[in-house]
Design an enzyme around this catalytic site. Structure first.
Site, PDB file in Angstrom:
ATOM      1  N   HIS A 113     -42.856 -26.744  -5.336  1.00  0.00           N
ATOM      2  CA  HIS A 113     -44.148 -26.455  -4.695  1.00  0.00           C
ATOM      3  C   HIS A 113     -43.899 -25.333  -3.687  1.00  0.00           C
ATOM      4  CE1 HIS A 113     -47.773 -26.447  -2.526  1.00  0.00           C
ATOM      5  NE2 HIS A 113     -47.253 -26.994  -1.443  1.00  0.00           N
ATOM      6  N   THR A 137     -49.454 -18.311   6.153  1.00  0.00           N
ATOM      7  CA  THR A 137     -49.232 -19.005   4.875  1.00  0.00           C
ATOM      8  C   THR A 137     -50.556 -19.372   4.210  1.00  0.00           C
ATOM      9  OG1 THR A 137     -49.019 -21.205   5.883  1.00  0.00           O
ATOM     10  CG2 THR A 137     -47.007 -19.916   5.689  1.00  0.00           C
ATOM     11  N   GLU A 163     -58.057 -29.575  -2.957  1.00  0.00           N
ATOM     12  CA  GLU A 163     -58.213 -30.156  -1.626  1.00  0.00           C
ATOM     13  C   GLU A 163     -59.152 -29.275  -0.802  1.00  0.00           C
ATOM     14  OE1 GLU A 163     -54.793 -29.893   1.064  1.00  0.00           O
ATOM     15  OE2 GLU A 163     -53.634 -29.195  -0.653  1.00  0.00           O
ATOM     16  N   CYS A 185     -51.581 -31.020  -2.200  1.00  0.00           N
ATOM     17  CA  CYS A 185     -51.131 -30.116  -3.268  1.00  0.00           C
ATOM     18  C   CYS A 185     -50.631 -30.864  -4.503  1.00  0.00           C
ATOM     19  CB  CYS A 185     -50.010 -29.215  -2.762  1.00  0.00           C
ATOM     20  SG  CYS A 185     -50.478 -28.256  -1.338  1.00  0.00           S
ATOM     21  N   ASN A 206     -50.178 -19.282  -0.299  1.00  0.00           N
ATOM     22  CA  ASN A 206     -50.296 -20.680  -0.727  1.00  0.00           C
ATOM     23  C   ASN A 206     -51.638 -20.879  -1.423  1.00  0.00           C
ATOM     24  OD1 ASN A 206     -49.871 -23.395  -1.111  1.00  0.00           O
ATOM     25  ND2 ASN A 206     -49.623 -23.918   1.060  1.00  0.00           N
ATOM     26  N   SER A 263     -43.562 -30.997   8.587  1.00  0.00           N
ATOM     27  CA  SER A 263     -43.950 -30.973   7.169  1.00  0.00           C
ATOM     28  C   SER A 263     -42.786 -30.491   6.291  1.00  0.00           C
ATOM     29  CB  SER A 263     -45.193 -30.104   6.951  1.00  0.00           C
ATOM     30  OG  SER A 263     -44.912 -28.728   7.111  1.00  0.00           O
TER      31      SER A 263
HETATM   32  P1  HMG Z   1     -43.078 -20.635  12.592  1.00  0.00           P
HETATM   33  O1  HMG Z   1     -42.727 -21.864  13.323  1.00  0.00           O
HETATM   34  O2  HMG Z   1     -43.907 -19.616  13.268  1.00  0.00           O
HETATM   35  O3  HMG Z   1     -41.814 -19.897  12.029  1.00  0.00           O
HETATM   36  O4  HMG Z   1     -43.797 -21.024  11.223  1.00  0.00           O
HETATM   37  P2  HMG Z   1     -40.295 -19.909  12.581  1.00  0.00           P
HETATM   38  O5  HMG Z   1     -40.255 -19.422  13.976  1.00  0.00           O
HETATM   39  O6  HMG Z   1     -39.637 -21.211  12.237  1.00  0.00           O
HETATM   40  O7  HMG Z   1     -39.730 -18.782  11.602  1.00  0.00           O
HETATM   41  C1  HMG Z   1     -39.740 -18.982  10.213  1.00  0.00           C
HETATM   42  C2  HMG Z   1     -38.430 -18.407   9.674  1.00  0.00           C
HETATM   43  O8  HMG Z   1     -38.437 -16.999   9.885  1.00  0.00           O
HETATM   44  C3  HMG Z   1     -37.168 -18.940  10.377  1.00  0.00           C
HETATM   45  O9  HMG Z   1     -36.185 -19.082   9.383  1.00  0.00           O
HETATM   46  C4  HMG Z   1     -36.784 -17.817  11.324  1.00  0.00           C
HETATM   47  O10 HMG Z   1     -35.422 -17.775  11.637  1.00  0.00           O
HETATM   48  C5  HMG Z   1     -37.199 -16.605  10.497  1.00  0.00           C
HETATM   49  P3  HMG Z   1     -35.600 -20.543   9.019  1.00  0.00           P
HETATM   50  O11 HMG Z   1     -35.001 -21.090  10.256  1.00  0.00           O
HETATM   51  O12 HMG Z   1     -36.799 -21.398   8.577  1.00  0.00           O
HETATM   52  O13 HMG Z   1     -34.646 -20.288   7.891  1.00  0.00           O
HETATM   53  N1  HMG Z   1     -37.455 -15.395  11.290  1.00  0.00           N
HETATM   54  C6  HMG Z   1     -37.094 -14.163  10.903  1.00  0.00           C
HETATM   55  N2  HMG Z   1     -36.426 -13.723   9.811  1.00  0.00           N
HETATM   56  C7  HMG Z   1     -36.212 -12.380   9.694  1.00  0.00           C
HETATM   57  N3  HMG Z   1     -36.605 -11.482  10.632  1.00  0.00           N
HETATM   58  C8  HMG Z   1     -37.259 -11.875  11.745  1.00  0.00           C
HETATM   59  C9  HMG Z   1     -37.522 -13.271  11.904  1.00  0.00           C
HETATM   60  N4  HMG Z   1     -38.150 -14.014  12.861  1.00  0.00           N
HETATM   61  C10 HMG Z   1     -38.104 -15.303  12.467  1.00  0.00           C
HETATM   62  N5  HMG Z   1     -37.640 -10.982  12.655  1.00  0.00           N
HETATM   63  C11 HMG Z   1     -44.006 -22.804   9.595  1.00  0.00           C
HETATM   64  C12 HMG Z   1     -43.167 -21.635  10.102  1.00  0.00           C
HETATM   65  C13 HMG Z   1     -43.510 -23.269   8.243  1.00  0.00           C
HETATM   66  C14 HMG Z   1     -43.918 -23.957  10.589  1.00  0.00           C
HETATM   67  C15 HMG Z   1     -45.478 -22.314   9.481  1.00  0.00           C
HETATM   68  O14 HMG Z   1     -45.576 -21.234   8.575  1.00  0.00           O
HETATM   69  C16 HMG Z   1     -46.453 -23.397   9.066  1.00  0.00           C
HETATM   70  O15 HMG Z   1     -46.844 -24.263   9.859  1.00  0.00           O
HETATM   71  N6  HMG Z   1     -46.929 -23.360   7.771  1.00  0.00           N
HETATM   72  C17 HMG Z   1     -47.854 -24.331   7.247  1.00  0.00           C
HETATM   73  C18 HMG Z   1     -47.179 -25.633   6.873  1.00  0.00           C
HETATM   74  C19 HMG Z   1     -46.320 -25.522   5.660  1.00  0.00           C
HETATM   75  O16 HMG Z   1     -46.459 -24.608   4.856  1.00  0.00           O
HETATM   76  N7  HMG Z   1     -45.424 -26.521   5.450  1.00  0.00           N
HETATM   77  C20 HMG Z   1     -44.557 -26.548   4.303  1.00  0.00           C
HETATM   78  C21 HMG Z   1     -44.179 -27.949   3.877  1.00  0.00           C
HETATM   79  S1  HMG Z   1     -45.635 -28.965   3.670  1.00  0.00           S
HETATM   80  C22 HMG Z   1     -46.311 -28.428   2.149  1.00  0.00           C
HETATM   81  O17 HMG Z   1     -45.694 -27.721   1.427  1.00  0.00           O
HETATM   82  C23 HMG Z   1     -47.686 -28.890   1.814  1.00  0.00           C
HETATM   83  C24 HMG Z   1     -48.799 -27.884   1.973  1.00  0.00           C
HETATM   84  O18 HMG Z   1     -48.770 -26.936   0.915  1.00  0.00           O
HETATM   85  C25 HMG Z   1     -50.137 -28.582   2.038  1.00  0.00           C
HETATM   86  C26 HMG Z   1     -50.502 -29.584   0.946  1.00  0.00           C
HETATM   87  O19 HMG Z   1     -49.737 -30.354   0.433  1.00  0.00           O
HETATM   88  O20 HMG Z   1     -51.702 -29.651   0.694  1.00  0.00           O
HETATM   89  C27 HMG Z   1     -48.669 -27.095   3.269  1.00  0.00           C
END
Ligand code: HMG
Length: 388
Positions: A233, A152, A79, A111, A276, A201
């Protein structure tokens, strides 16, 4: 006759950013990345690397072993397209000196497309077992600086040889699918970085897993309890933990957190250090399982969940073959990971902003990669790849 993965080899860039460095710059606790999302480092492609060079580097050991003449097709999943018309795999075909009678095509669906390529490869091999298919999945994951997705990012490629009576993983033909038109992650043609609704997502990912499992259960007699290990994934490691707990709840398995962790923990090791790599990600997770499991996996059943935003998802499974360990490239993979160079925050930013020339001039690219192939120049709108 069984059909499946006979050989698997991955490659990633020789430089990485430690997420501690990113957290330091952002003034946040690095445990958010190390524990919260389950990631430690992310590979950053050098200026003379792209999906073509990553893919050719991943496939080289397979082609050197099997020979250039026998491969019937090269299916290239990505992609991170470099051209709207020409398939990136055609460049790889030349770099690897494959036979001109080997057909090449590029596949896209976020992906997921690597899994589409694997299934198409299996279908081609079932039709003509004498012609193995080379599947290559290669991506550079980029998000906007300062966005939640920034931590990521990553890059990598995986190459797999699909054959009859494979040495590593024989795949069952029954699969479970889910397709739904959603906007969780996308990249319009005019953007080099993906746009993402991160929290949404992760919800769609879990919903797709449940739907795929339900469909799979209608198609296959394999039950949840028959599966020893699960490869999900891996956009980040924590996603697999969330997914596996979800699937266990769907199946009312009653497993303890420790039992759940044992079924996925070996799959997470390499991605934790790479980040990733979109299409390649789940298959690098499979490599990680095969090369890091403490017990022999011979005869073990592995479930695989492939998710591509947008979205298309698939649950499928296979059985690890008796002599699989002899077919692995474990030493090479561990060397690739251990010989990387750490970037400072400033070096990361410089690399991130490195210009992508679009003016048709003569642009020579600095020699940075340690890999066997590099993107030497972009001249007159043409990409010039060379072997080093
Ligand atoms: P965010 O919103 O900044 O993170 O980003 P958050 O505030 O939700 O924190 C993440 C986790 O860290 C949470 O745990 C917090 O509690 C924890 P959870 O509630 O999830 O269990 N946390 C801590 N833990 C320990 N010590 C600390 C601490 N502070 C916080 N001090 C988000 C997270 C996934 C939204 C972001 O990384 C993102 O947007 N990533 C990109 C999208 C993504 O990867 N999506 C996954 C599903 S879609 C997919 O897999 C397809 C993809 O690969 C693309 C494709 O298909 O081509 C993306």
């Amino acid at each position: 006759m069984s059909v499946g993965i006979d050989e698997i080899s991955f490659y990633t860039s020789g430089q990485y950013l430690d997420l501690k460095t990113l957290a330091e710059h952002q003034g946040i606790d690095s445990n958010k990345y190390y524990d919260g999302i389950g990631q430690e480092k992310m590979s950053m492609a050098s200026v003379d690397e792209d999906v073509v060079t990553l893919a050719a580097n991943a496939a080289l050991p397979i082609v050197e072993r099997i020979g250039r003449e026998s491969i019937g097709a090269l299916l290239f999943a990505t992609e991170t397209g470099i051209d709207q018309s020409k398939a990136a795999g055609v460049y790889v075909h030349r770099l690897l000196e494959l036979n001109s009678n080997c057909r090449v095509v590029e596949l896209k669906q976020a992906c997921y497309s690597a899994t589409a390529a694997v299934q198409m490869g299996c279908a081609l091999v079932a039709r003509n077992p004498a012609r193995p298919v080379l599947v290559v999945a290669s991506d550079v994951a980029r998000y906007d600086l300062g966005s939640p997705g920034e931590a990521t990012q990553g890059c990598g490629a995986v190459a797999m040889l699909i054959t009859a009576n494979p040495r590593i993983l024989a795949l069952d033909p029954e699969v479970g699918n889910h397709t739904e038109d959603v906007m969780d992650f996308w990249r319009p043609n005019y953007r080099s970085n993906a746009l993402v609704d991160g929290k949404y997502s992760t919800k769609i990912y879990l919903k797709s897993l449940k739907r795929c499992w339900e469909h799979f259960s209608e198609q296959s007699s394999v039950s949840y309890a028959d599966i020893d290990y699960f490869c999900y994934h891996l956009p980040f490691g924590k996603m697999a933990q969330k997914a596996h707990s979800h699937l266990s709840r769907v199946n009312k398995s009653g497993q303890t957190p420790e039992q759940l962790e044992q079924q996925i923990e070996p799959t997470l090791k390499y991605n934790r250090l790479i980040g990733n790599s979109y299409t390649a990600s789940m298959y690098i997770g499979l490599c990680s399982l095969l090369e890091n499991s403490e017990e022999s996996l011979a005869g073990r059943r592995v479930g695989l969940f492939s998710y591509g935003s947008g979205c298309v998802a698939e649950f499928f499974n296979g059985v690890v073959q008796a002599d699989y360990a002899a077919a692995l490239h474990k030493q090479r993979h561990q060397q690739i990971l251990s010989q990387r160079t750490e970037l400072s925050y400033d070096e990361y930013i410089k690399l991130y902003h490195y210009p992508n020339p679009t003016d048709g001039g003569d642009h020579r690219l600095a020699e940075q990669t340690q890999g066997a192939f590099r993107l030497a120049a972009i001249t007159d709108h043409k990409r010039e790849y060379v072997a080093r």
